[in-house]
Design a protein around this motif. Structure first.
Motif, PDB file in Angstrom:
ATOM      1  N   SER A 205      73.712   4.540   3.052  1.00 32.85           N
ATOM      2  CA  SER A 205      72.389   3.932   2.942  1.00 32.85           C
ATOM      3  C   SER A 205      71.296   4.996   2.852  1.00 32.85           C
ATOM      4  CB  SER A 205      72.143   3.022   4.148  1.00 32.85           C
ATOM      5  OG  SER A 205      70.850   2.472   4.109  1.00 32.85           O
ATOM      6  N   LEU A 206      71.393   6.030   3.690  1.00 37.10           N
ATOM      7  CA  LEU A 206      70.381   7.085   3.676  1.00 37.10           C
ATOM      8  C   LEU A 206      70.428   7.871   2.364  1.00 37.10           C
ATOM      9  CD1 LEU A 206      68.167   8.716   4.993  1.00 37.10           C
ATOM     10  CD2 LEU A 206      69.931   9.998   6.263  1.00 37.10           C
ATOM     11  N   ALA A 207      71.637   8.206   1.905  1.00 39.31           N
ATOM     12  CA  ALA A 207      71.770   8.952   0.653  1.00 39.31           C
ATOM     13  C   ALA A 207      71.238   8.127  -0.516  1.00 39.31           C
ATOM     14  CB  ALA A 207      73.226   9.340   0.422  1.00 39.31           C
ATOM     15  N   ARG A 208      71.517   6.845  -0.510  1.00 43.83           N
ATOM     16  CA  ARG A 208      71.037   5.989  -1.608  1.00 43.83           C
ATOM     17  C   ARG A 208      69.515   5.892  -1.593  1.00 43.83           C
ATOM     18  NH1 ARG A 208      70.092   0.875  -3.656  1.00 43.83           N
ATOM     19  NH2 ARG A 208      71.186   0.496  -5.641  1.00 43.83           N
ATOM     20  N   ALA A 209      68.929   5.785  -0.406  1.00 39.97           N
ATOM     21  CA  ALA A 209      67.463   5.732  -0.307  1.00 39.97           C
ATOM     22  C   ALA A 209      66.843   7.018  -0.852  1.00 39.97           C
ATOM     23  CB  ALA A 209      67.043   5.497   1.136  1.00 39.97           C
ATOM     24  N   ARG A 210      67.441   8.144  -0.497  1.00 34.15           N
ATOM     25  CA  ARG A 210      66.933   9.427  -1.007  1.00 34.15           C
ATOM     26  C   ARG A 210      67.108   9.528  -2.519  1.00 34.15           C
ATOM     27  NH1 ARG A 210      69.543  12.912   4.013  1.00 34.15           N
ATOM     28  NH2 ARG A 210      67.624  13.030   5.271  1.00 34.15           N
ATOM     29  N   THR A 211      68.237   9.029  -3.006  1.00 33.30           N
ATOM     30  CA  THR A 211      68.496   9.048  -4.448  1.00 33.30           C
ATOM     31  C   THR A 211      67.481   8.196  -5.193  1.00 33.30           C
ATOM     32  OG1 THR A 211      70.861   9.492  -4.158  1.00 33.30           O
ATOM     33  CG2 THR A 211      70.201   8.401  -6.207  1.00 33.30           C
ATOM     34  N   LEU A 212      67.216   7.002  -4.701  1.00 35.43           N
ATOM     35  CA  LEU A 212      66.248   6.121  -5.358  1.00 35.43           C
ATOM     36  C   LEU A 212      64.837   6.696  -5.304  1.00 35.43           C
ATOM     37  CD1 LEU A 212      67.504   2.601  -4.256  1.00 35.43           C
ATOM     38  CD2 LEU A 212      67.481   3.517  -6.585  1.00 35.43           C
ATOM     39  N   ASP A 213      64.454   7.276  -4.169  1.00 29.84           N
ATOM     40  CA  ASP A 213      63.132   7.916  -4.077  1.00 29.84           C
ATOM     41  C   ASP A 213      63.006   9.027  -5.115  1.00 29.84           C
ATOM     42  OD1 ASP A 213      62.298   6.269  -2.038  1.00 29.84           O
ATOM     43  OD2 ASP A 213      62.666   7.733  -0.440  1.00 29.84           O
ATOM     44  N   PHE A 214      64.071   9.802  -5.256  1.00 28.55           N
ATOM     45  CA  PHE A 214      64.091  10.916  -6.204  1.00 28.55           C
ATOM     46  C   PHE A 214      63.973  10.403  -7.637  1.00 28.55           C
ATOM     47  CE2 PHE A 214      66.841  13.836  -8.767  1.00 28.55           C
ATOM     48  CZ  PHE A 214      66.051  14.980  -8.680  1.00 28.55           C
ATOM     49  N   PHE A 215      64.766   9.395  -7.977  1.00 34.53           N
ATOM     50  CA  PHE A 215      64.703   8.866  -9.343  1.00 34.53           C
ATOM     51  C   PHE A 215      63.353   8.183  -9.624  1.00 34.53           C
ATOM     52  CE2 PHE A 215      69.577   8.650  -9.696  1.00 34.53           C
ATOM     53  CZ  PHE A 215      69.599   9.780 -10.492  1.00 34.53           C
ATOM     54  N   ARG A 216      62.800   7.505  -8.655  1.00 40.33           N
ATOM     55  CA  ARG A 216      61.487   6.885  -8.870  1.00 40.33           C
ATOM     56  C   ARG A 216      60.416   7.934  -9.132  1.00 40.33           C
ATOM     57  NH1 ARG A 216      62.872   2.671  -4.111  1.00 40.33           N
ATOM     58  NH2 ARG A 216      63.788   1.038  -5.430  1.00 40.33           N
ATOM     59  N   ASP A 217      60.570   9.083  -8.481  1.00 41.39           N
ATOM     60  CA  ASP A 217      59.610  10.176  -8.693  1.00 41.39           C
ATOM     61  C   ASP A 217      59.811  10.840 -10.063  1.00 41.39           C
ATOM     62  OD1 ASP A 217      57.614  12.172  -7.918  1.00 41.39           O
ATOM     63  OD2 ASP A 217      59.296  13.545  -7.697  1.00 41.39           O
ATOM     64  N   LYS A 218      61.064  11.049 -10.448  1.00 40.71           N
ATOM     65  CA  LYS A 218      61.352  11.828 -11.648  1.00 40.71           C
ATOM     66  C   LYS A 218      61.554  10.984 -12.910  1.00 40.71           C
ATOM     67  CE  LYS A 218      61.425  15.561  -9.142  1.00 40.71           C
ATOM     68  NZ  LYS A 218      60.264  16.474  -9.195  1.00 40.71           N
ATOM     69  N   ILE A 219      62.024   9.736 -12.736  1.00 34.39           N
ATOM     70  CA  ILE A 219      62.341   8.879 -13.870  1.00 34.39           C
ATOM     71  C   ILE A 219      61.311   7.762 -14.036  1.00 34.39           C
ATOM     72  CG2 ILE A 219      64.091   7.381 -14.928  1.00 34.39           C
ATOM     73  CD1 ILE A 219      64.950  10.310 -14.664  1.00 34.39           C
ATOM     74  N   GLY A 220      61.010   7.100 -12.943  1.00 31.45           N
ATOM     75  CA  GLY A 220      60.044   6.003 -13.000  1.00 31.45           C
ATOM     76  C   GLY A 220      60.447   4.879 -12.069  1.00 31.45           C
TER      77      GLY A 220
END
Length: 220
Positions: A205-220
């Motif tokens: 859950s924590l890794a996925r949250a970090r992954t989504l935050d990262f993609f939202r910042d870099k991808i949209g």
């Protein structure tokens, strides 16, 4: 959720599982498989990213050696997966990843798990139209791929009790890339996969949250 056929630059045709969001896509994520094929777990990962607003495409990288591969998380599956990884090779996988990326629209991210974790790093290094990459427990990064320098923003996730990736290997990656965010978890290998003995809901859950935050910042 659809199955599509893509073609690599050497003429090889391969399948890909695609999941689309309900509304306008934030971007496209290429999801790179473990050594067990584009199985139920990888399809669920794609479906999850689609629910979060991304087009998610998982190329069947084993199609170069054997088609329609879905292996179980047991010794037989592990042995067969290792055999197929060797048969496909890094360059074969890279050709198919490149073709998948070329088929994408919008800003593009790559995320991979196990074997795919290393391949996500490779994609960030080799394909300039990748905007962001995430690798989960990619053993090949430290052992084979440190010479490949990611051009896209990249983050990595590792389990601190992974029998396949010692923390000394994680330290090698950190030393080579002190600017990169590398997260470790109180977990083993494959902690993101609900079908594996090492599944760790808290770490996943924590890794996925970090992954989504990262993609939202870099991808949209």
């Amino acid at each position: 959720m659809t199955k599509q056929t893509l073609t690599a630059d050497d003429g090889h045709k391969f399948a890909a599982y695609r999941a689309d969001p309900a509304g306008t896509a934030r971007g496209t994520l290429v999801v790179l498989q473990e050594i067990f094929g584009v199985n139920a777990h990888i399809r669920r990962v794609c479906d999850g990213f689609a629910a979060d607003g991304y087009i998610a495409i998982a190329p069947a990288l084993f199609d170069r050696a054997e088609r329609d591969v879905e292996l179980g998380y047991d010794q037989a599956g592990f042995a067969k997966g290792r055999e197929l990884v060797g048969a496909v090779g890094l360059d074969g996988a890279a050709r198919d990843i490149g073709a998948t990326i070329a088929s994408c629209t919008g800003r593009i991210g790559v995320v991979g798990y196990c074997w795919g974790g290393g391949l996500a790093w490779l994609a960030a290094a080799r394909f300039p139209n990748v905007h962001a990459a995430v690798g989960y427990y990619g053993r090949l990064i430290a052992t084979n791929l440190l010479g490949e320098m990611p051009r896209a923003a990249t983050i990595l996730h590792y389990g601190e009790h992974d029998p396949h990736i010692p923390m000394s290997d994680v330290d090698k990656v950190r030393s080579a890339h002190p600017e990169m965010s590398i997260f470790t978890y109180d977990a083993g290998h494959g902690f993101n996969c609900e079908d594996r003995a090492d599944f760790n809901p808290k770490a996943a859950s924590l890794a996925r949250a970090r992954t989504l935050d990262f993609f939202r910042d870099k991808i949209g």
